[in-house]
Design a protein around this motif. Structure first.
Motif, PDB file in Angstrom:
ATOM      1  N   ILE A  70      -5.004   6.636   0.007  1.00  0.00           N
ATOM      2  CA  ILE A  70      -4.853   6.185  -1.372  1.00  0.00           C
ATOM      3  C   ILE A  70      -4.268   7.321  -2.203  1.00  0.00           C
ATOM      4  CG2 ILE A  70      -7.216   6.840  -1.960  1.00  0.00           C
ATOM      5  CD1 ILE A  70      -7.303   4.353  -3.776  1.00  0.00           C
ATOM      6  N   LEU A  71      -3.444   6.958  -3.171  1.00  0.00           N
ATOM      7  CA  LEU A  71      -2.893   7.964  -4.085  1.00  0.00           C
ATOM      8  C   LEU A  71      -3.977   8.465  -5.037  1.00  0.00           C
ATOM      9  CD1 LEU A  71       0.574   6.474  -5.066  1.00  0.00           C
ATOM     10  CD2 LEU A  71       0.138   8.499  -3.699  1.00  0.00           C
ATOM     11  N   ARG A  72      -3.886   9.730  -5.389  1.00  0.00           N
ATOM     12  CA  ARG A  72      -4.904  10.366  -6.230  1.00  0.00           C
ATOM     13  C   ARG A  72      -5.061   9.664  -7.584  1.00  0.00           C
ATOM     14  NH1 ARG A  72      -7.385  14.776  -5.365  1.00  0.00           N
ATOM     15  NH2 ARG A  72      -5.827  15.625  -3.951  1.00  0.00           N
ATOM     16  N   ASN A  73      -3.961   9.259  -8.217  1.00  0.00           N
ATOM     17  CA  ASN A  73      -4.083   8.633  -9.540  1.00  0.00           C
ATOM     18  C   ASN A  73      -4.666   7.219  -9.472  1.00  0.00           C
ATOM     19  OD1 ASN A  73      -1.855   7.494  -8.378  1.00  0.00           O
ATOM     20  ND2 ASN A  73      -0.508   7.785 -10.123  1.00  0.00           N
ATOM     21  N   ASN A  74      -4.728   6.600  -8.286  1.00  0.00           N
ATOM     22  CA  ASN A  74      -5.347   5.283  -8.138  1.00  0.00           C
ATOM     23  C   ASN A  74      -6.805   5.357  -7.695  1.00  0.00           C
ATOM     24  OD1 ASN A  74      -2.981   3.972  -8.830  1.00  0.00           O
ATOM     25  ND2 ASN A  74      -2.285   3.869  -6.719  1.00  0.00           N
ATOM     26  N   TYR A  75      -7.262   6.543  -7.328  1.00  0.00           N
ATOM     27  CA  TYR A  75      -8.624   6.714  -6.824  1.00  0.00           C
ATOM     28  C   TYR A  75      -9.577   6.953  -7.994  1.00  0.00           C
ATOM     29  CZ  TYR A  75     -12.312   8.088  -3.604  1.00  0.00           C
ATOM     30  OH  TYR A  75     -13.482   8.153  -2.898  1.00  0.00           O
ATOM     31  N   THR A  76      -9.982   5.870  -8.613  1.00  0.00           N
ATOM     32  CA  THR A  76     -10.856   5.915  -9.790  1.00  0.00           C
ATOM     33  C   THR A  76     -12.264   5.446  -9.407  1.00  0.00           C
ATOM     34  OG1 THR A  76     -10.269   3.652 -10.376  1.00  0.00           O
ATOM     35  CG2 THR A  76      -8.905   5.423 -11.319  1.00  0.00           C
ATOM     36  N   GLU A  77     -13.167   5.509 -10.358  1.00  0.00           N
ATOM     37  CA  GLU A  77     -14.534   5.027 -10.124  1.00  0.00           C
ATOM     38  C   GLU A  77     -14.544   3.529  -9.827  1.00  0.00           C
ATOM     39  OE1 GLU A  77     -17.335   6.738  -9.730  1.00  0.00           O
ATOM     40  OE2 GLU A  77     -16.130   8.551  -9.950  1.00  0.00           O
ATOM     41  N   GLU A  78     -13.696   2.789 -10.523  1.00  0.00           N
ATOM     42  CA  GLU A  78     -13.615   1.346 -10.276  1.00  0.00           C
ATOM     43  C   GLU A  78     -13.114   1.072  -8.865  1.00  0.00           C
ATOM     44  OE1 GLU A  78     -11.794  -2.673 -12.370  1.00  0.00           O
ATOM     45  OE2 GLU A  78     -11.097  -0.708 -13.017  1.00  0.00           O
ATOM     46  N   MET A  79     -12.131   1.861  -8.401  1.00  0.00           N
ATOM     47  CA  MET A  79     -11.623   1.706  -7.042  1.00  0.00           C
ATOM     48  C   MET A  79     -12.707   2.056  -6.025  1.00  0.00           C
ATOM     49  SD  MET A  79      -9.124   0.856  -5.043  1.00  0.00           S
ATOM     50  CE  MET A  79      -7.501   0.995  -5.731  1.00  0.00           C
ATOM     51  N   LYS A  80     -13.497   3.058  -6.293  1.00  0.00           N
ATOM     52  CA  LYS A  80     -14.593   3.432  -5.390  1.00  0.00           C
ATOM     53  C   LYS A  80     -15.572   2.281  -5.221  1.00  0.00           C
ATOM     54  CE  LYS A  80     -14.474   8.360  -6.420  1.00  0.00           C
ATOM     55  NZ  LYS A  80     -15.167   9.498  -7.032  1.00  0.00           N
ATOM     56  N   ARG A  81     -15.857   1.565  -6.306  1.00  0.00           N
ATOM     57  CA  ARG A  81     -16.760   0.419  -6.223  1.00  0.00           C
ATOM     58  C   ARG A  81     -16.156  -0.707  -5.393  1.00  0.00           C
ATOM     59  NH1 ARG A  81     -17.691   1.945 -11.515  1.00  0.00           N
ATOM     60  NH2 ARG A  81     -16.247   0.409 -12.358  1.00  0.00           N
ATOM     61  N   VAL A  82     -14.856  -0.918  -5.501  1.00  0.00           N
ATOM     62  CA  VAL A  82     -14.193  -1.959  -4.722  1.00  0.00           C
ATOM     63  C   VAL A  82     -14.218  -1.624  -3.232  1.00  0.00           C
ATOM     64  CG1 VAL A  82     -11.947  -3.044  -4.278  1.00  0.00           C
ATOM     65  CG2 VAL A  82     -12.713  -2.701  -6.619  1.00  0.00           C
ATOM     66  N   LEU A  83     -14.076  -0.346  -2.901  1.00  0.00           N
ATOM     67  CA  LEU A  83     -13.956   0.082  -1.511  1.00  0.00           C
ATOM     68  C   LEU A  83     -15.281   0.343  -0.810  1.00  0.00           C
ATOM     69  CD1 LEU A  83     -11.026   2.618  -1.890  1.00  0.00           C
ATOM     70  CD2 LEU A  83     -10.901   0.240  -1.143  1.00  0.00           C
ATOM     71  N   GLU A  84     -16.393   0.317  -1.523  1.00  0.00           N
ATOM     72  CA  GLU A  84     -17.646   0.758  -0.931  1.00  0.00           C
ATOM     73  C   GLU A  84     -18.141  -0.105   0.217  1.00  0.00           C
ATOM     74  OE1 GLU A  84     -20.741  -1.071  -4.245  1.00  0.00           O
ATOM     75  OE2 GLU A  84     -20.312   1.062  -4.192  1.00  0.00           O
ATOM     76  N   ASP A  85     -17.778  -1.368   0.303  1.00  0.00           N
ATOM     77  CA  ASP A  85     -18.259  -2.242   1.382  1.00  0.00           C
ATOM     78  C   ASP A  85     -17.278  -2.364   2.541  1.00  0.00           C
ATOM     79  OD1 ASP A  85     -20.611  -2.754   0.059  1.00  0.00           O
ATOM     80  OD2 ASP A  85     -19.818  -4.513  -0.979  1.00  0.00           O
ATOM     81  N   LEU A  86     -16.189  -1.638   2.502  1.00  0.00           N
ATOM     82  CA  LEU A  86     -15.188  -1.735   3.568  1.00  0.00           C
ATOM     83  C   LEU A  86     -15.514  -0.766   4.699  1.00  0.00           C
ATOM     84  CD1 LEU A  86     -11.962  -1.978   1.419  1.00  0.00           C
ATOM     85  CD2 LEU A  86     -13.099  -3.806   2.657  1.00  0.00           C
ATOM     86  N   PRO A  87     -15.154  -1.134   5.926  1.00  0.00           N
ATOM     87  CA  PRO A  87     -15.443  -0.272   7.074  1.00  0.00           C
ATOM     88  C   PRO A  87     -14.365   0.797   7.268  1.00  0.00           C
ATOM     89  CG  PRO A  87     -14.517  -2.332   7.828  1.00  0.00           C
ATOM     90  CD  PRO A  87     -14.635  -2.435   6.337  1.00  0.00           C
ATOM     91  N   PHE A  88     -14.672   2.039   6.947  1.00  0.00           N
ATOM     92  CA  PHE A  88     -13.767   3.155   7.208  1.00  0.00           C
ATOM     93  C   PHE A  88     -14.592   4.428   7.305  1.00  0.00           C
ATOM     94  CE2 PHE A  88     -13.860   2.499   2.630  1.00  0.00           C
ATOM     95  CZ  PHE A  88     -14.159   3.764   2.153  1.00  0.00           C
ATOM     96  N   SER A  89     -14.011   5.441   7.924  1.00  0.00           N
ATOM     97  CA  SER A  89     -14.732   6.699   8.126  1.00  0.00           C
ATOM     98  C   SER A  89     -14.536   7.670   6.978  1.00  0.00           C
ATOM     99  CB  SER A  89     -14.268   7.359   9.420  1.00  0.00           C
ATOM    100  OG  SER A  89     -14.546   6.509  10.495  1.00  0.00           O
ATOM    101  N   ARG A  90     -13.315   7.745   6.466  1.00  0.00           N
ATOM    102  CA  ARG A  90     -13.060   8.659   5.353  1.00  0.00           C
ATOM    103  C   ARG A  90     -11.898   8.133   4.514  1.00  0.00           C
ATOM    104  NH1 ARG A  90      -9.425  13.752   7.516  1.00  0.00           N
ATOM    105  NH2 ARG A  90      -8.036  12.437   8.703  1.00  0.00           N
ATOM    106  N   ILE A  91     -11.815   8.634   3.309  1.00  0.00           N
ATOM    107  CA  ILE A  91     -10.708   8.313   2.414  1.00  0.00           C
ATOM    108  C   ILE A  91      -9.806   9.538   2.347  1.00  0.00           C
ATOM    109  CG2 ILE A  91     -10.050   7.795   0.045  1.00  0.00           C
ATOM    110  CD1 ILE A  91     -12.593   6.192  -0.223  1.00  0.00           C
ATOM    111  N   VAL A  92      -8.528   9.321   2.629  1.00  0.00           N
ATOM    112  CA  VAL A  92      -7.538  10.387   2.552  1.00  0.00           C
ATOM    113  C   VAL A  92      -6.810  10.226   1.228  1.00  0.00           C
ATOM    114  CG1 VAL A  92      -5.497  11.396   3.610  1.00  0.00           C
ATOM    115  CG2 VAL A  92      -7.283  10.400   5.047  1.00  0.00           C
TER     116      VAL A  92
END
Length: 141
Positions: A70-92
């Motif tokens: 994900i791009l740094r300017n799109n990685y917001t608190e709201e985006m973190k909430r959207v992504l919290e239930d998805l299966p992944f090991s890390r966010i780059v």
């Protein structure tokens, strides 16, 4: 296995693009543009079920490590909430798309999955592929 130690080997990494691939924004038409301005683009976005199921399969049933780019300017608190239930090991988190190319060259990422042709051309790697070609590169288990 090097020197009899299993801990010093790293699994192969499949990195999925978050924007415009996993998360689809509704931007077509005047109605969607007005609603995006009022409510917010991310609150109206949808998670692509094909990407989600591919991520779940690789995360749960294979030896591959699943990353999310994900791009740094799109990685917001709201985006973190959207992504919290998805299966992944890390966010780059990257500042520009050429950093993905560097990670592919260094071996930090084995495969990069993105639906945008222009971004894949910027990365300029044969390992930057659309989801439809992922089965050509992945060993069946």
């Amino acid at each position: 296995m090097k020197h009899g130690d299993l801990a010093n080997t790293v699994g192969k990494v499949i990195a999925f693009r978050c924007e415009d691939s996993l998360i689809r924004y509704k931007t077509e038409g005047v109605k969607n543009k007005i609603l995006n301005a009022i409510v917010g683009k991310l609150s109206r976005a949808e998670i692509d079920p094909t990407y989600r199921s591919a991520m779940e399969y690789f995360y749960r049933h294979t030896e591959y490590v699943v990353d999310l780019v994900i791009l740094r300017n799109n990685y917001t608190e709201e985006m973190k909430r959207v992504l919290e239930d998805l299966p992944f090991s890390r966010i780059v988190v990257v500042d520009k798309d050429t950093q993905i190319s560097q990670r592919l060259l260094m071996g930090d990422i084995t495969l990069y999955v993105d639906e945008d042709d222009y971004r894949r051309s910027l990365i300029n790697s044969s390992y930057a592929i659309p989801l439809s070609r992922l089965n050509e590169y992945v060993r069946r288990t």
